[in-house]
Design a protein around this motif. Structure first.
Motif, PDB file in Angstrom:
ATOM      1  N   ALA A 171      52.058  14.274  35.403  1.00 26.08           N
ATOM      2  CA  ALA A 171      51.311  14.090  34.148  1.00 26.08           C
ATOM      3  C   ALA A 171      51.308  12.632  33.708  1.00 26.08           C
ATOM      4  O   ALA A 171      52.171  11.844  34.098  1.00 26.08           O
ATOM      5  CB  ALA A 171      51.905  14.955  33.047  1.00 26.08           C
ATOM      6  N   ALA A 172      50.330  12.279  32.897  1.00 21.91           N
ATOM      7  CA  ALA A 172      50.285  10.974  32.234  1.00 21.91           C
ATOM      8  C   ALA A 172      50.934  11.117  30.856  1.00 21.91           C
ATOM      9  O   ALA A 172      50.573  12.000  30.088  1.00 21.91           O
ATOM     10  CB  ALA A 172      48.849  10.489  32.101  1.00 21.91           C
ATOM     11  N   LYS A 173      51.884  10.223  30.555  1.00 20.55           N
ATOM     12  CA  LYS A 173      52.644  10.352  29.312  1.00 20.55           C
ATOM     13  C   LYS A 173      51.966   9.598  28.173  1.00 20.55           C
ATOM     14  O   LYS A 173      51.489   8.477  28.327  1.00 20.55           O
ATOM     15  CB  LYS A 173      54.060   9.813  29.504  1.00 20.55           C
ATOM     16  N   SER A 174      51.935  10.236  27.015  1.00 18.40           N
ATOM     17  CA  SER A 174      51.488   9.575  25.792  1.00 18.40           C
ATOM     18  C   SER A 174      52.377  10.059  24.668  1.00 18.40           C
ATOM     19  O   SER A 174      53.174  10.982  24.817  1.00 18.40           O
ATOM     20  CB  SER A 174      50.013   9.876  25.512  1.00 18.40           C
ATOM     21  N   TYR A 175      52.241   9.386  23.510  1.00 24.86           N
ATOM     22  CA  TYR A 175      52.998   9.775  22.327  1.00 24.86           C
ATOM     23  C   TYR A 175      52.032  10.101  21.197  1.00 24.86           C
ATOM     24  O   TYR A 175      50.978   9.475  21.059  1.00 24.86           O
ATOM     25  CB  TYR A 175      53.930   8.643  21.871  1.00 24.86           C
ATOM     26  N   VAL A 176      52.412  11.070  20.397  1.00 24.61           N
ATOM     27  CA  VAL A 176      51.630  11.443  19.223  1.00 24.61           C
ATOM     28  C   VAL A 176      52.505  11.177  17.999  1.00 24.61           C
ATOM     29  O   VAL A 176      53.604  11.725  17.880  1.00 24.61           O
ATOM     30  CB  VAL A 176      51.193  12.915  19.274  1.00 24.61           C
ATOM     31  N   VAL A 177      52.013  10.312  17.096  1.00 28.97           N
ATOM     32  CA  VAL A 177      52.796   9.866  15.943  1.00 28.97           C
ATOM     33  C   VAL A 177      52.269  10.519  14.680  1.00 28.97           C
ATOM     34  O   VAL A 177      51.062  10.497  14.406  1.00 28.97           O
ATOM     35  CB  VAL A 177      52.744   8.333  15.793  1.00 28.97           C
ATOM     36  N   ASN A 178      53.176  11.095  13.936  1.00 27.71           N
ATOM     37  CA  ASN A 178      52.867  11.604  12.605  1.00 27.71           C
ATOM     38  C   ASN A 178      53.522  10.653  11.604  1.00 27.71           C
ATOM     39  O   ASN A 178      54.742  10.591  11.489  1.00 27.71           O
ATOM     40  CB  ASN A 178      53.418  13.020  12.433  1.00 27.71           C
ATOM     41  N   TRP A 179      52.696   9.891  10.866  1.00 28.17           N
ATOM     42  CA  TRP A 179      53.221   8.868   9.963  1.00 28.17           C
ATOM     43  C   TRP A 179      53.752   9.461   8.659  1.00 28.17           C
ATOM     44  O   TRP A 179      54.366   8.746   7.866  1.00 28.17           O
ATOM     45  CB  TRP A 179      52.150   7.823   9.668  1.00 28.17           C
ATOM     46  N   SER A 183      47.828  10.456   6.887  1.00 30.20           N
ATOM     47  CA  SER A 183      46.839   9.857   7.783  1.00 30.20           C
ATOM     48  C   SER A 183      46.756  10.681   9.067  1.00 30.20           C
ATOM     49  O   SER A 183      47.677  11.438   9.398  1.00 30.20           O
ATOM     50  CB  SER A 183      47.220   8.416   8.099  1.00 30.20           C
ATOM     51  N   PRO A 184      45.626  10.573   9.844  1.00 34.34           N
ATOM     52  CA  PRO A 184      45.493  11.375  11.062  1.00 34.34           C
ATOM     53  C   PRO A 184      46.611  11.079  12.059  1.00 34.34           C
ATOM     54  O   PRO A 184      47.150   9.968  12.105  1.00 34.34           O
ATOM     55  CB  PRO A 184      44.125  10.935  11.613  1.00 34.34           C
ATOM     56  N   LEU A 185      46.947  12.100  12.836  1.00 28.31           N
ATOM     57  CA  LEU A 185      47.902  11.891  13.915  1.00 28.31           C
ATOM     58  C   LEU A 185      47.366  10.819  14.846  1.00 28.31           C
ATOM     59  O   LEU A 185      46.164  10.738  15.116  1.00 28.31           O
ATOM     60  CB  LEU A 185      48.133  13.184  14.690  1.00 28.31           C
ATOM     61  N   GLN A 186      48.264   9.974  15.347  1.00 24.49           N
ATOM     62  CA  GLN A 186      47.862   8.856  16.202  1.00 24.49           C
ATOM     63  C   GLN A 186      48.444   9.056  17.592  1.00 24.49           C
ATOM     64  O   GLN A 186      49.653   9.193  17.756  1.00 24.49           O
ATOM     65  CB  GLN A 186      48.353   7.533  15.609  1.00 24.49           C
ATOM     66  N   THR A 187      47.546   9.099  18.599  1.00 26.67           N
ATOM     67  CA  THR A 187      47.968   9.266  19.986  1.00 26.67           C
ATOM     68  C   THR A 187      47.846   7.934  20.712  1.00 26.67           C
ATOM     69  O   THR A 187      46.797   7.284  20.653  1.00 26.67           O
ATOM     70  CB  THR A 187      47.121  10.324  20.694  1.00 26.67           C
ATOM     71  N   VAL A 188      48.925   7.518  21.371  1.00 22.66           N
ATOM     72  CA  VAL A 188      48.924   6.251  22.104  1.00 22.66           C
ATOM     73  C   VAL A 188      49.504   6.480  23.484  1.00 22.66           C
ATOM     74  O   VAL A 188      50.411   7.301  23.679  1.00 22.66           O
ATOM     75  CB  VAL A 188      49.746   5.177  21.367  1.00 22.66           C
ATOM     76  N   ALA A 189      48.962   5.779  24.464  1.00 25.64           N
ATOM     77  CA  ALA A 189      49.495   5.865  25.821  1.00 25.64           C
ATOM     78  C   ALA A 189      50.859   5.205  25.867  1.00 25.64           C
ATOM     79  O   ALA A 189      51.099   4.170  25.239  1.00 25.64           O
ATOM     80  CB  ALA A 189      48.538   5.191  26.799  1.00 25.64           C
ATOM     81  N   VAL A 213      56.220  12.642  19.032  1.00 26.12           N
ATOM     82  CA  VAL A 213      56.483  13.610  20.090  1.00 26.12           C
ATOM     83  C   VAL A 213      55.852  13.100  21.371  1.00 26.12           C
ATOM     84  O   VAL A 213      54.923  12.288  21.357  1.00 26.12           O
ATOM     85  CB  VAL A 213      55.937  15.009  19.736  1.00 26.12           C
ATOM     86  N   THR A 214      56.377  13.566  22.474  1.00 21.93           N
ATOM     87  CA  THR A 214      55.858  13.194  23.781  1.00 21.93           C
ATOM     88  C   THR A 214      54.804  14.205  24.208  1.00 21.93           C
ATOM     89  O   THR A 214      54.985  15.414  24.023  1.00 21.93           O
ATOM     90  CB  THR A 214      56.986  13.165  24.823  1.00 21.93           C
ATOM     91  N   SER A 215      53.701  13.720  24.786  1.00 19.78           N
ATOM     92  CA  SER A 215      52.626  14.597  25.236  1.00 19.78           C
ATOM     93  C   SER A 215      52.357  14.356  26.714  1.00 19.78           C
ATOM     94  O   SER A 215      52.368  13.215  27.188  1.00 19.78           O
ATOM     95  CB  SER A 215      51.343  14.327  24.429  1.00 19.78           C
ATOM     96  N   ASP A 216      52.106  15.467  27.439  1.00 15.29           N
ATOM     97  CA  ASP A 216      51.689  15.346  28.833  1.00 15.29           C
ATOM     98  C   ASP A 216      50.196  15.605  28.984  1.00 15.29           C
ATOM     99  O   ASP A 216      49.703  15.841  30.092  1.00 15.29           O
ATOM    100  CB  ASP A 216      52.494  16.296  29.731  1.00 15.29           C
ATOM    101  N   GLY A 217      49.474  15.598  27.870  1.00 18.34           N
ATOM    102  CA  GLY A 217      48.049  15.871  27.890  1.00 18.34           C
ATOM    103  C   GLY A 217      47.727  17.318  27.616  1.00 18.34           C
ATOM    104  O   GLY A 217      46.577  17.654  27.326  1.00 18.34           O
TER     105      GLY A 217
END
Length: 667
Positions: A171-179, A183-189, A213-217
């Motif tokens: 999988a490709a790893k990204s992070y999803v941030v809840n501030w 504000s909208p959740l922010q997903t960054v590689a 949180v960590t996301s695998d897509g």
């Protein structure tokens, strides 16, 4: 953040499957093969399709159910499943689907797929669309986070540093941030290596819980048990201006809870947009007199330190435009039999020089007057920070000389000339420097040596250590001490003349030592404790000026609470009034702004040498506390001094002081 789960409903007939149906039909009865057929007396029922999946992996198992297929049409009924990934659909013609048919399919990669099942018996068609989530074999794990404020506009900008958190190797790893601020959740590689930094600006000063949180897509890790708590504090302000072009800035939202160390408290300065900038202060209100009308951009800067030898790690700014009216021409200065004398230069260094000119005679003058006496030494402090100079007023009185201000990097020419006026070079005269090399540079010390003076430096590792060094070596460990907060200046400004002239006497001046707001560092606590046991409110060896200093001493020595004399008012002006009330036989009084420190420091050295108090006021008009103090002493007073130029104290202050000194005696 909720985890994305594969759809799992109650099972029917096949363990571990999910079952979904669409359509409605008549009562059903069990068929010969365990399927369902319509009862003989019921009309033809519509087709009903059910579609479900086992737990989602790349290898999918679909469960297909079909009800109400006409037995006569079974041989020609077609069944179709479109997998949603562009692959060939699964199809079948004829046959029955007794208790659900398992159909296998391999997806090319994990993801969310839209799957459609269709049944056509030649007369009618029924279908069902559902989604299937193909999960990676290894679920994501929760990362770690830290938040660091950075420079930016108010109220708070910062970077979230995200580290660790694992995903499946495929999988490709990204992070999803809840501030945590809506504000909208922010997903960054995720960064290829090291921490991933995500920048954010909060819009309202308060506390937030920030999580990543960590996301695998496909799936995300569980939210952290303890989110990162962020104190989103910054600076916002309101501005007002009156018809006299006198402006006030009021901080309306600013620093949050006090931080644990003294160097992390918040200070403010104002760029008024006309080429002038206020001093650093903890005051939430700052004032300024404009010389001409117009539109001015006003910028407030907040930083978490005011140490002159430290550069703030970050600052916050807020800007507004202020419309300033053209000020009216100044009223003629009225003075009565008791003069009000302004001693104010173009800047704080110039004011200090003018104070010295009024208080100390030239070494070349063989006929000094009572107003101008010979000086034996000079005390020199940095002009752009008050921290080391707060304890310097009793020292100036002790060594019998003026307190002058200098640029920290180099000795200004006008200061050099004033030192040369009051002290004869190469005659064993001493110039005392307050603070370490970061406050008053070695270049200044070297220049003074070249001019023929002995140089003595008093300093410590911080302002509290410098104050103790002045007390110990400069004042010879006096028996009495005054404690004032070192995190702001007003209380210590009022304390200086009092320590020299009331609590102490000429040659035996009391020292001013500094608290860290409402706390004491260990060295200062030890110094205070050695005197506190023999102190009492009636015969004080320890006097606290201001509420913070009183709290600090009581907190450090709860068993000796009440042994000190506390001089505390409701604000800085009333505190100065309390201090002034301890003076007796006062013939003169000093007035200085309570929203800046420089003029009250240099003026305070004059007041300490001549044994009169200083009161503090707002720049635009005489504060009621200052008015009351002058009124209390007015029968004794022959003169009042205003320390500072018109930018520090307006002519309105002068008029009001004059009125108290002179009009009260009129019938």
């Amino acid at each position: 953040m909720p985890k994305i789960h594969t759809l799992r409903l109650a099972t029917l007939a096949v363990a571990g499957t999910a079952f979904l149906t669409v359509g409605a039909g008549p009562a059903l009865a069990a068929g010969p093969s365990g399927g369902s057929v319509a009862t003989s007396d019921a009309p033809a029922a519509p087709l009903v399709v059910g579609l479900g999946f086992y737990s989602g992996t790349l290898h999918a198992t679909a469960n297909l159910y079909v009800y109400n297929v006409d037995l006569a049409k079974q041989p020609t009924t077609t069944y179709r499943i479109d997998w949603g990934d562009g692959s060939e659909p699964w199809t079948r013609t004829g046959g029955t689907v007794p208790n659900g048919l398992d159909i296998q399919h391999d997806y090319p990669h994990a993801g969310l797929w839209t799957v459609t099942a269709t049944v056509d018996d030649g007369t009618s068609t029924a279908g069902k669309t559902t989604s299937y989530t193909a999960h990676y074999p290894t679920a994501p794990t929760t990362p770690g986070t830290t938040f660091t404020p950075v420079s930016g506009n108010a109220p708070l900008a910062g970077d979230l540093s995200i580290v660790n958190g694992a995903v499946d190797p495929a999988a490709a790893k990204s992070y999803v941030v809840n501030w945590g601020d809506g504000s909208p959740l922010q997903t960054v590689a995720a960064a290829v290596s090291g921490a991933t930094l995500v920048h954010h600006i909060f819009t309202t000063p308060r506390s937030y819980e920030v999580s990543a949180v960590t996301s695998d897509g496909v799936d995300t890790s569980l939210p952290p048990t303890y989110p990162t708590r962020v104190g989103a504090w910054g600076v916002a302000f309101a501005t007002t201006v009156n018809t006299s072009a006198f402006a006030t800035v009021s901080i309306t939202s600013s620093a949050g809870p006090a931080l644990p160390t003294y160097s992390d408290y918040y200070v403010y300065s104002v760029n008024w947009g006309d080429g002038t900038t206020s001093s650093l202060t903890q005051s939430l209100g700052m004032t300024h007199q404009y010389k001409s009308g117009g539109s001015y951009p006003v910028t407030v800067t907040m930083a978490p330190t005011m140490d002159v030898d430290r550069t703030p790690a970050y600052t916050w700014t807020a800007t507004s435009t202020l419309a300033v009216p053209t000020p009216p021409p100044p009223a003629p200065v009225a003075t009565g039999a008791r003069p009000v004398q302004r001693i104010g230069g173009d800047d704080r260094i110039g004011t200090g020089i003018l104070v010295s000119l009024n208080a100390w005679s030239s070494w070349q003058n063989p006929y000094p007057t009572l107003d101008r006496l010979p000086a034996d030494a000079v005390v020199l402090a940095r002009a752009d920070g008050f921290s080391d100079a707060l304890a310097g007023v009793p020292l100036a009185a002790h060594v019998n000389g003026p307190l002058l201000l200098t640029d920290g990097a180099a000795l200004p020419g006008n200061v050099e000339r004033e030192i040369g006026r009051v002290l004869k070079p190469n005659a064993g005269k001493t110039v005392y420097l307050l603070g370490g090399p970061a406050a008053v540079s070695p270049a200044v010390q070297q220049r003074l040596g070249q001019l023929g003076y002995t140089v003595q430096r008093y300093s410590g590792s911080d302002r509290f250590g410098t104050a103790l060094d002045i007390a110990r070596r400069g004042l010879g460990d006096p028996a009495r001490i005054v404690v004032a907060t070192g995190l702001d200046y007003p209380d210590a400004l009022a304390a200086g003349p009092y320590a020299s002239s009331v609590l102490g006497t000429a040659g035996h001046e009391a020292a001013v030592v500094l608290s860290q707001g409402g706390a004491l560092d260990p060295a200062t606590a030890g110094y205070i404790g050695s005197r506190l046991a023999g102190s009492s409110a009636g015969a004080p060896a320890v006097v606290t000026v201001g509420g913070q200093a009183g709290h600090a001493v009581d907190a450090a020595f709860p068993a000796l609470a009440g042994h000190e004399l506390k001089l505390e008012g409701s604000d800085r002006f009333r505190t100065a009034e309390k201090v002034a009330s301890r003076f007796t036989a006062v013939s003169r009084i000093g007035v200085a702004t309570g929203t800046g420190y420089a003029d009250a420091l240099t003026g305070g050295a004059f007041a300490a040498a001549r044994h009169f108090p200083i009161v503090l006021t707002e720049p635009a008009g005489l504060d009621p506390a200052a008015h009351d103090t002058i009124a209390t002493f007015w029968t004794q007073l022959s003169r009042a001094y205003l320390f500072g130029g018109k930018a520090a104290l307006t002519d309105q202050v002068l008029h009001e002081v004059d009125a108290v000194l002179n009009a009260m005696s009129q019938p």
